[in-house]
Design a protein around this motif. Structure first.
Motif, PDB file in Angstrom:
ATOM      1  N   ALA A  12      30.933  26.624 -18.129  1.00 39.35           N
ATOM      2  CA  ALA A  12      32.257  26.316 -17.409  1.00 39.35           C
ATOM      3  C   ALA A  12      32.972  26.608 -18.266  1.00 39.35           C
ATOM      4  O   ALA A  12      33.930  28.122 -18.903  1.00 39.35           O
ATOM      5  CB  ALA A  12      33.168  25.665 -16.907  1.00 39.35           C
ATOM      6  N   GLY A  13      33.601  26.460 -20.247  1.00 36.94           N
ATOM      7  CA  GLY A  13      33.627  25.901 -20.940  1.00 36.94           C
ATOM      8  C   GLY A  13      33.465  27.496 -21.667  1.00 36.94           C
ATOM      9  O   GLY A  13      34.107  28.122 -22.761  1.00 36.94           O
TER      10      GLY A  13
ATOM     11  N   LEU B 186      32.457  30.423 -20.660  1.00 41.62           N
ATOM     12  CA  LEU B 186      32.387  31.520 -19.532  1.00 41.62           C
ATOM     13  C   LEU B 186      33.905  31.125 -19.843  1.00 41.62           C
ATOM     14  O   LEU B 186      35.063  32.597 -19.736  1.00 41.62           O
ATOM     15  CB  LEU B 186      32.703  31.179 -18.009  1.00 41.62           C
ATOM     16  N   VAL B 187      35.637  30.128 -19.542  1.00 44.03           N
ATOM     17  CA  VAL B 187      36.630  30.557 -20.262  1.00 44.03           C
ATOM     18  C   VAL B 187      36.869  31.371 -21.628  1.00 44.03           C
ATOM     19  O   VAL B 187      37.951  32.223 -21.880  1.00 44.03           O
ATOM     20  CB  VAL B 187      37.229  28.851 -20.438  1.00 44.03           C
ATOM     21  N   GLY B 188      35.799  30.853 -22.433  1.00 43.40           N
ATOM     22  CA  GLY B 188      36.341  31.221 -23.999  1.00 43.40           C
ATOM     23  C   GLY B 188      35.846  32.864 -23.959  1.00 43.40           C
ATOM     24  O   GLY B 188      37.155  33.748 -24.310  1.00 43.40           O
ATOM     25  N   TYR B 189      35.072  33.339 -22.652  1.00 45.92           N
ATOM     26  CA  TYR B 189      34.740  35.104 -22.848  1.00 45.92           C
ATOM     27  C   TYR B 189      35.916  35.767 -21.415  1.00 45.92           C
ATOM     28  O   TYR B 189      35.625  36.505 -22.624  1.00 45.92           O
ATOM     29  CB  TYR B 189      33.402  35.120 -22.065  1.00 45.92           C
ATOM     30  N   PHE B 190      36.544  34.987 -20.969  1.00 44.43           N
ATOM     31  CA  PHE B 190      37.855  35.785 -20.626  1.00 44.43           C
ATOM     32  C   PHE B 190      39.125  35.854 -20.722  1.00 44.43           C
ATOM     33  O   PHE B 190      39.364  36.950 -20.896  1.00 44.43           O
ATOM     34  CB  PHE B 190      36.915  35.331 -19.053  1.00 44.43           C
ATOM     35  N   TRP B 191      39.234  34.593 -21.972  1.00 51.33           N
ATOM     36  CA  TRP B 191      39.788  35.050 -23.040  1.00 51.33           C
ATOM     37  C   TRP B 191      40.344  35.365 -23.923  1.00 51.33           C
ATOM     38  O   TRP B 191      41.370  36.032 -23.765  1.00 51.33           O
ATOM     39  CB  TRP B 191      40.573  33.320 -23.650  1.00 51.33           C
ATOM     40  N   THR B 192      39.399  35.468 -24.540  1.00 49.12           N
ATOM     41  CA  THR B 192      38.877  36.911 -25.806  1.00 49.12           C
ATOM     42  C   THR B 192      38.413  38.072 -25.097  1.00 49.12           C
ATOM     43  O   THR B 192      38.947  38.538 -25.788  1.00 49.12           O
ATOM     44  CB  THR B 192      38.031  36.230 -26.857  1.00 49.12           C
ATOM     45  N   VAL B 193      37.786  37.959 -24.112  1.00 49.26           N
ATOM     46  CA  VAL B 193      37.569  39.889 -23.493  1.00 49.26           C
ATOM     47  C   VAL B 193      39.648  40.791 -23.115  1.00 49.26           C
ATOM     48  O   VAL B 193      39.450  41.977 -23.060  1.00 49.26           O
ATOM     49  CB  VAL B 193      36.987  39.883 -22.384  1.00 49.26           C
ATOM     50  N   SER B 194      40.276  39.735 -23.198  1.00 45.66           N
ATOM     51  CA  SER B 194      41.212  40.394 -22.946  1.00 45.66           C
ATOM     52  C   SER B 194      42.561  40.421 -24.063  1.00 45.66           C
ATOM     53  O   SER B 194      43.410  40.599 -24.446  1.00 45.66           O
ATOM     54  CB  SER B 194      42.031  39.087 -22.137  1.00 45.66           C
ATOM     55  N   ASN B 195      41.218  40.555 -25.881  1.00 50.07           N
ATOM     56  CA  ASN B 195      42.459  40.303 -26.277  1.00 50.07           C
ATOM     57  C   ASN B 195      43.544  39.459 -27.347  1.00 50.07           C
ATOM     58  O   ASN B 195      43.888  39.325 -28.152  1.00 50.07           O
ATOM     59  CB  ASN B 195      43.350  41.993 -26.834  1.00 50.07           C
TER      60      ASN B 195
ATOM     61  N   LEU C 151      29.298  34.904 -24.660  1.00 51.75           N
ATOM     62  CA  LEU C 151      28.607  35.370 -23.362  1.00 51.75           C
ATOM     63  C   LEU C 151      27.033  34.837 -23.951  1.00 51.75           C
ATOM     64  O   LEU C 151      26.069  34.597 -23.418  1.00 51.75           O
ATOM     65  CB  LEU C 151      28.130  36.854 -23.479  1.00 51.75           C
ATOM     66  N   VAL C 152      26.674  34.931 -25.681  1.00 51.27           N
ATOM     67  CA  VAL C 152      25.346  35.075 -25.721  1.00 51.27           C
ATOM     68  C   VAL C 152      24.982  33.274 -25.727  1.00 51.27           C
ATOM     69  O   VAL C 152      24.293  32.272 -25.716  1.00 51.27           O
ATOM     70  CB  VAL C 152      25.203  35.306 -27.484  1.00 51.27           C
ATOM     71  N   ASN C 153      26.596  32.179 -26.578  1.00 48.04           N
ATOM     72  CA  ASN C 153      25.749  31.288 -26.171  1.00 48.04           C
ATOM     73  C   ASN C 153      26.198  30.325 -24.452  1.00 48.04           C
ATOM     74  O   ASN C 153      25.101  29.570 -24.338  1.00 48.04           O
ATOM     75  CB  ASN C 153      27.463  29.922 -26.648  1.00 48.04           C
ATOM     76  N   PHE C 154      26.458  31.592 -23.810  1.00 46.46           N
ATOM     77  CA  PHE C 154      26.898  31.181 -22.590  1.00 46.46           C
ATOM     78  C   PHE C 154      25.377  31.019 -21.790  1.00 46.46           C
ATOM     79  O   PHE C 154      24.993  30.181 -20.975  1.00 46.46           O
ATOM     80  CB  PHE C 154      27.575  32.344 -21.466  1.00 46.46           C
ATOM     81  N   ALA C 155      24.801  31.816 -21.929  1.00 40.90           N
ATOM     82  CA  ALA C 155      22.981  32.441 -21.809  1.00 40.90           C
ATOM     83  C   ALA C 155      21.894  30.834 -22.183  1.00 40.90           C
ATOM     84  O   ALA C 155      21.206  30.685 -21.546  1.00 40.90           O
ATOM     85  CB  ALA C 155      22.190  33.110 -22.756  1.00 40.90           C
ATOM     86  N   ASN C 156      22.296  30.467 -23.465  1.00 36.95           N
ATOM     87  CA  ASN C 156      21.697  29.177 -23.773  1.00 36.95           C
ATOM     88  C   ASN C 156      22.086  28.421 -23.068  1.00 36.95           C
ATOM     89  O   ASN C 156      21.742  27.385 -22.472  1.00 36.95           O
ATOM     90  CB  ASN C 156      22.256  28.930 -24.990  1.00 36.95           C
ATOM     91  N   ASN C 157      23.749  28.053 -22.425  1.00 36.17           N
ATOM     92  CA  ASN C 157      23.525  27.198 -21.949  1.00 36.17           C
ATOM     93  C   ASN C 157      23.325  27.046 -19.781  1.00 36.17           C
ATOM     94  O   ASN C 157      23.454  26.307 -20.059  1.00 36.17           O
ATOM     95  CB  ASN C 157      24.934  26.529 -21.815  1.00 36.17           C
TER      96      ASN C 157
ATOM     97  N   TYR D 196      18.355  33.892 -27.750  1.00 38.54           N
ATOM     98  CA  TYR D 196      19.406  32.940 -27.231  1.00 38.54           C
ATOM     99  C   TYR D 196      19.235  31.906 -25.884  1.00 38.54           C
ATOM    100  O   TYR D 196      18.686  30.511 -25.430  1.00 38.54           O
ATOM    101  CB  TYR D 196      20.554  32.941 -27.407  1.00 38.54           C
ATOM    102  N   GLY D 197      18.783  32.476 -25.233  1.00 35.75           N
ATOM    103  CA  GLY D 197      18.678  31.723 -23.389  1.00 35.75           C
ATOM    104  C   GLY D 197      17.110  31.182 -23.251  1.00 35.75           C
ATOM    105  O   GLY D 197      16.979  29.963 -22.711  1.00 35.75           O
ATOM    106  N   LEU D 198      16.479  31.561 -24.574  1.00 34.03           N
ATOM    107  CA  LEU D 198      14.536  31.106 -24.720  1.00 34.03           C
ATOM    108  C   LEU D 198      15.046  30.279 -25.124  1.00 34.03           C
ATOM    109  O   LEU D 198      14.237  28.799 -24.347  1.00 34.03           O
ATOM    110  CB  LEU D 198      13.576  32.240 -24.273  1.00 34.03           C
TER     111      LEU D 198
END
Length: 464
Positions: free
Chosen positions: A153-154, A156-165, A289-295, A353-355
């Motif tokens: 969840a953390g 994803l929060v980082g992704y959505f927060w930064t994708v909105s600039n 998102l890359v880090n999200f794939a790992n987690n 990173y997911g692997l």
């Protein structure tokens, strides 16, 4: 221990107050990505400065682990320690959002490392104290689920927060709010246990020990664990030689060395990976998102690892997981040969990173089973202290080596060295299995009054 692992997916939340650990894990996982990006993007720093920050942080974690373990035994106020820890996170996150220099960041990040072990010790002991013997497997399963859900969840929060600039500084306020939410939930949601336990108790409970050996959210490696405070004793070399002779025919030294190589390679790779992603042209949002794939891969794979260990054997599983993770490092090195278009590095790095995330979930379960099996009826506190000390050295050495290679090497060299170091541990795991079977055969022969060289029965790696 293997039998307890089957129960881990039985219930998601053993008791409602365990959900209080979701926000703090979201905060720490998100911060694990924010910190290097803050250095690289906001402060216009370098890969080497990311490595220096990690070295200072890891050094503080090791020293503080000794102090917080002692304090946890002396002052059994778990709720208070957790609240102070998480409120401290929130405060440091807020102050970090205003830093204007890398040196100020170094000081704050070192302070964060100094308080990080407090929450790990207190949360682990709190669960031991608040749940009865029969409830603990489910309780620790729930605790791990809350940790993994929070981490995903953390990110994803980082992704959505930064994708909105929005800026990284404003994201730090969000992470501070999450940490504060956990502090408030724990303060108002639970009470102290009536019968406090000590850190040494962790070594006698497989579920608790396993929880301590799992990588901590935002760090990628476990926080060192010292059931007994190390004490200075005279003639250290003589005692070291005596210990080495005592352990010569045991598998534990091999397991510890293999674990050291794993932690060394993991720190070297992880500290350099976010700077590589940024250098490869990825912005903050896809890096999250890359880090999200790992987690996310860890979250999917981890509940299955207990059953896999039961069916295939921990020994076989740890070797395969180590081999796959080593190949993942080498695959990352292969990506450095390509010049990606803007954003083009996302998909291959997310896959790799997911692997690596799936592999570390399998590795952690299998290696923990082997370590616990090797402890047997011996002195677990002393041996776990040695193992944690080696893990701490590996964390600092990995961060330091990353800094050196940032100056004189390249990302490709870092990833190649990480893969080589990790693959070098594969024969050690095999040798540990051989040593275990030889020791078990000798023990059975002594008990039966027969030949010590008689082969042991049963497949290698099955937990006993």
């Amino acid at each position: 221990m293997a039998s307890t692992l089957r129960t881990w997916s039985g219930r998601l939340v053993a008791r409602p107050w365990l959900a209080a650990f979701v926000p703090i894990n979201a905060a720490t996982a998100g911060f694990g990505v924010v910190l290097p990006l803050l250095i690289l993007i906001t402060l216009h720093g370098s890969w080497a400065e990311v490595a220096v920050a990690a070295t200072l942080f890891n050094s503080a974690v090791i020293l503080a682990s000794l102090a917080w373990g002692h304090l946890s035994d002396t002052y059994p106020h778990r709720r208070l320690f957790l609240v102070l820890n998480y409120a401290g996170y929130a405060g440091i996150y807020v102050v970090l959002s205003h830093v204007g220099s890398v040196y100020a960041l170094y000081g704050l990040y070192t302070a964060l490392g100094a308080i990080s072990p407090a929450g790990v010790s207190a949360s682990n002991l709190l669960i031991l104290e608040k749940f009865g013997e029969g409830e603990r497997p489910t309780a620790y399963a729930s605790f791990q689920e809350m940790s993994m859900i929070g981490s995903v969840a953390g990110l994803l929060v980082g992704y959505f927060w930064t994708v909105s600039n929005d800026t990284l500084q404003s994201l730090l306020y969000v992470l501070a709010g999450l940490a504060a939410a956990s502090a408030a939930a724990l303060w108002f949601g639970i009470s102290e246990a009536r019968r406090p336990l000590t850190t040494a108790t962790v070594a006698r409970h497989p579920e608790s020990l396993f929880s301590r050996l799992r990588p901590h959210a935002g760090l990628g490696v476990p926080i060192p664990f010292f059931p007994h405070r190390p004490r200075w004793r005279p003639e250290p070399l003589r005692r070291l030689r005596a210990w080495a002779r005592e352990e010569l025919r045991h598998e534990l030294p091999l397991i510890m060395i293999a674990s050291f190589l794993f932690n060394l390679s993991a720190n070297l790779f992880n500290i350099s990976y976010t700077p590589y992603l940024y250098a490869a042209g990825l912005a903050a949002a896809p890096i999250f998102l890359v880090n999200f794939a790992n987690n996310f891969a860890q979250t999917l794979v981890f509940p299955t690892t207990g059953g896999l260990a039961n069916r295939l054997g921990a020994d076989r599983l740890v070797g395969r997981a180590t081999y796959v993770r080593g190949l993942g490092y080498l695959a990352a090195a292969g990506l450095t040969f390509f010049a990606f278009a803007p954003g083009g590095a996302f998909l291959p790095n997310a896959a790799i990173y997911g692997l690596l995330g799936g592999a570390i979930a399998v590795y952690t379960t299998a290696s923990s089973l082997m370590l616990f099996r090797g402890l047997g009826r011996r002195d677990p506190g002393r041996l776990l202290g040695v193992n944690s000390a080696l893990g701490g050295v590996a964390a600092v050495a990995g961060a330091g080596l990353s800094g050196i290679l940032a100056v004189v090497g390249s990302f490709r060299l870092v990833f190649l060295v990480s893969g080589g170091v990790l693959l070098a541990s594969v024969p050690l795991w095999t040798a540990a299995t051989v040593a275990y079977e030889r020791r078990r055969s000798a023990d059975r022969a002594r008990e039966a009054g027969g030949n010590p060289a008689a082969p042991a029965t049963g497949p290698a790696g099955k937990p006993h």
